[in-house]
Design an enzyme around this catalytic site. Structure first.
Site, PDB file in Angstrom:
ATOM      1  N   ARG A  62       0.801  -1.088   0.000  1.00 49.47           N
ATOM      2  CA  ARG A  62      -0.033  -0.041   0.054  1.00 49.47           C
ATOM      3  C   ARG A  62       0.851   1.321   0.045  1.00 49.47           C
ATOM      4  NH1 ARG A  62      -1.068   1.651   4.768  1.00 49.47           N
ATOM      5  NH2 ARG A  62      -2.048  -0.344   5.507  1.00 49.47           N
ATOM      6  N   TYR A 114     -16.545  18.468 -14.005  1.00 49.26           N
ATOM      7  CA  TYR A 114     -16.998  16.944 -14.269  1.00 49.26           C
ATOM      8  C   TYR A 114     -18.047  16.693 -13.143  1.00 49.26           C
ATOM      9  CZ  TYR A 114     -16.550  11.833 -13.987  1.00 49.26           C
ATOM     10  OH  TYR A 114     -16.819  10.587 -13.949  1.00 49.26           O
ATOM     11  N   ASP A 186      -7.531  20.115 -12.570  1.00 45.86           N
ATOM     12  CA  ASP A 186      -7.834  18.906 -12.999  1.00 45.86           C
ATOM     13  C   ASP A 186      -7.422  18.984 -14.495  1.00 45.86           C
ATOM     14  OD1 ASP A 186      -9.093  16.775 -14.500  1.00 45.86           O
ATOM     15  OD2 ASP A 186     -10.709  16.906 -12.952  1.00 45.86           O
ATOM     16  N   LYS A 211      -8.438   8.396 -18.748  1.00 53.13           N
ATOM     17  CA  LYS A 211      -8.917   9.090 -19.860  1.00 53.13           C
ATOM     18  C   LYS A 211      -7.799   9.011 -20.875  1.00 53.13           C
ATOM     19  CE  LYS A 211     -12.650   9.628 -17.694  1.00 53.13           C
ATOM     20  NZ  LYS A 211     -12.817  10.694 -17.036  1.00 53.13           N
TER      21      LYS A 211
HETATM   22  C1  LIG Z   1     -13.413  11.170 -15.604  1.00 54.79           C
HETATM   23  C2  LIG Z   1     -13.065  12.240 -14.856  1.00 54.79           C
HETATM   24  C3  LIG Z   1     -12.815  12.419 -13.454  1.00 54.79           C
HETATM   25  C4  LIG Z   1     -12.690  11.306 -12.778  1.00 54.79           C
HETATM   26  O1  LIG Z   1     -12.093  10.174 -12.901  1.00 54.79           O
HETATM   27  P1  LIG Z   1     -12.184   8.717 -12.632  1.00 54.79           P
HETATM   28  O2  LIG Z   1     -11.172   8.004 -12.891  1.00 54.79           O
HETATM   29  O3  LIG Z   1     -13.540   8.547 -13.416  1.00 54.79           O
HETATM   30  O4  LIG Z   1     -12.466   8.693 -11.114  1.00 54.79           O
HETATM   31  C5  LIG Z   1     -12.252  13.707 -12.974  1.00 54.79           C
HETATM   32  N1  LIG Z   1     -12.123  14.799 -13.794  1.00 54.79           N
HETATM   33  C6  LIG Z   1     -12.404  14.828 -15.313  1.00 54.79           C
HETATM   34  C7  LIG Z   1     -12.291  15.794 -15.785  1.00 54.79           C
HETATM   35  C8  LIG Z   1     -12.874  13.498 -15.628  1.00 54.79           C
HETATM   36  O5  LIG Z   1     -13.282  13.545 -17.031  1.00 54.79           O
END
Ligand SMILES: *Cc1c(COP(=O)(O)O)cnc(C)c1O
Length: 396
Positions: A62, A114, A186, A211
């Protein structure tokens, strides 16, 4: 026989190389035991110690795992930061950042977030006494009116999802520094290939590596990248104490994805441009949201802080007709109807009922997210095939 530690012979200072080279080599060294050129998947939960406290820097998985270490180093390098930390998902990474806060603290966030980020803010952290203010940040002066002595953090996403607004990162960083706030960006939509928030003054970069970083729709993963040593220690403490860590196989998939990030992003950008222009001239399309258009309200800022415009496009049909939009959403063959984005294959989605279903309708409409808005994640297939697919679904 003397043991040859390959990493001692072959450590690469990747900082002197260009981004394309760093994407292939950063953080990754031949495996010290065998010389394997690719980082092995260290599928282990613990590590044998020579004597109590005498070990090779790895005690329990971990806390540390060599596959994760390689990925954390790679992420830090390609975001031009000092430290990377990996998590089981983008939201687990977001959760770790929010745990830096205390009850009574306030966060100013962009209103075009998001959906899952909006949900963790309002449904999970508000009950612990943290307050969130949402505001449009196309003009960053709107931020200052929300700053009080309780404000601790500014949280932005740029380009925003799904309306593709652009927020000036350097301008936000200036406001954050002046008021001693932490700026969190982000960077999921842009990916490190198109934008690096840390050199622009951000304190923390958040990624959903699910993504573009992973890029193949086969892994859920998240990451944080920072420069500050003390902030890194705090976040590492939260990572280990709360335990939302990714498994080594998932780290390996993201490491593998990063190696082709530049070639994938180049094609996402090319295809995105072609699809955006096709949609804009289509008689049944009312409005296209794409940051590459010169008349996009923040096109100049996009040109200043990004290296390309990416593959994300949203559009609304004439008359904001929900029935017609539903036909398009189920009519495409190449564009698969699915949540998520950033994979090699093209996806089509309906934010109001899918990714942004967690945001109340009233809030959505107020922020300009129409009921019939369609979002595309343009993949890296042949652009003409993609355009023909959309043309057939939209109809004459
Ligand atoms: C998908 C997404 C998230 C969340 O990520 P996960 O891997 O699905 O938990 C956060 N911010 C943006 C801009 C996203 O597209």
């Amino acid at each position: 026989m003397k043991k040859l530690y390959l990493h001692e012979l072959y450590t690469m200072d990747t900082k002197k190389y260009k981004l394309e080279t760093q994407l292939i080599h950063a953080g990754v060294e031949p495996d010290p035991t065998t010389g394997a050129i690719m980082t092995p998947i260290y599928q282990t939960s613990t590590y044998v110690q020579q004597a109590p406290g005498v070990h090779k820097g790895y005690e329990y998985a971990r806390t540390q795992n060599p596959t994760r270490t390689a990925l954390q180093q790679a992420l830090a390098a390609i975001e031009q930061g000092k430290h990377g930390l990996c998590f089981g998902s983008g939201l687990a990474a977001t959760d770790a950042v929010l745990k830096l806060l205390n009850p009574g603290d306030e966060v100013i966030a962009t209103n075009d977030l998001y959906g899952g980020t909006y949900r963790i803010f309002t449904k999970v952290f508000e009950k612990y006494g943290i307050r969130f203010h949402f505001t449009g940040m196309g003009d960053t002066s709107s931020i200052e009116s929300y700053i009080t002595e309780k404000t601790k953090m500014i949280w932005i996403e740029t380009p925003t999802n799904p309306l593709l607004n652009i927020i000036d990162i350097a301008a936000c960083a200036e406001i954050a520094q002046k008021n001693q706030l932490m700026l969190v960006v982000d960077n999921t939509f842009a990916s490190p290939y198109l934008q690096n928030p840390l050199p622009l003054g951000a304190d923390i970069v958040v990624h959903s590596a699910t993504k573009y970083l992973g890029g193949h729709s086969d892994v859920v993963h998240g990451a944080l990248i920072v420069n500050d040593d003390a902030l890194h220690e705090q976040l590492k403490f939260i990572q280990n104490s709360c335990g939302a860590v990714p498994g080594p196989h998932d780290c390996w998939l993201v490491l593998r994805g990063i190696k082709t990030l530049h070639v994938r992003m180049q094609r996402h950008c090319e295809n995105g441009e072609k699809v955006a222009h096709f949609l804009r001239q289509h008689p049944k399309v009312e409005k296209v949201y794409w940051i590459g258009f010169e008349d996009h309200p923040n096109h100049a800022i996009a040109c200043k802080q990004m290296r390309g415009f990416g593959g994300m496009i949203s559009f609304v049909l004439k008359g904001d007709n929900l029935d017609e939009a539903m036909k398009v959403l189920s009519g495409t063959k190449l564009f698969a109807l699915a949540e998520s984005l950033g994979g090699v294959e093209s996806l089509i989605g309906h934010p109001a009922s899918m990714t942004h279903g967690a945001i109340p309708r009233e809030e959505r409409i107020k922020n300009g997210l129409a009921d019939s808005l369609i979002r595309l994640s343009v993949g890296i297939e042949d652009a003409d095939d993609l355009i023909a697919d959309l043309n057939a679904a939209i109809g004459e």
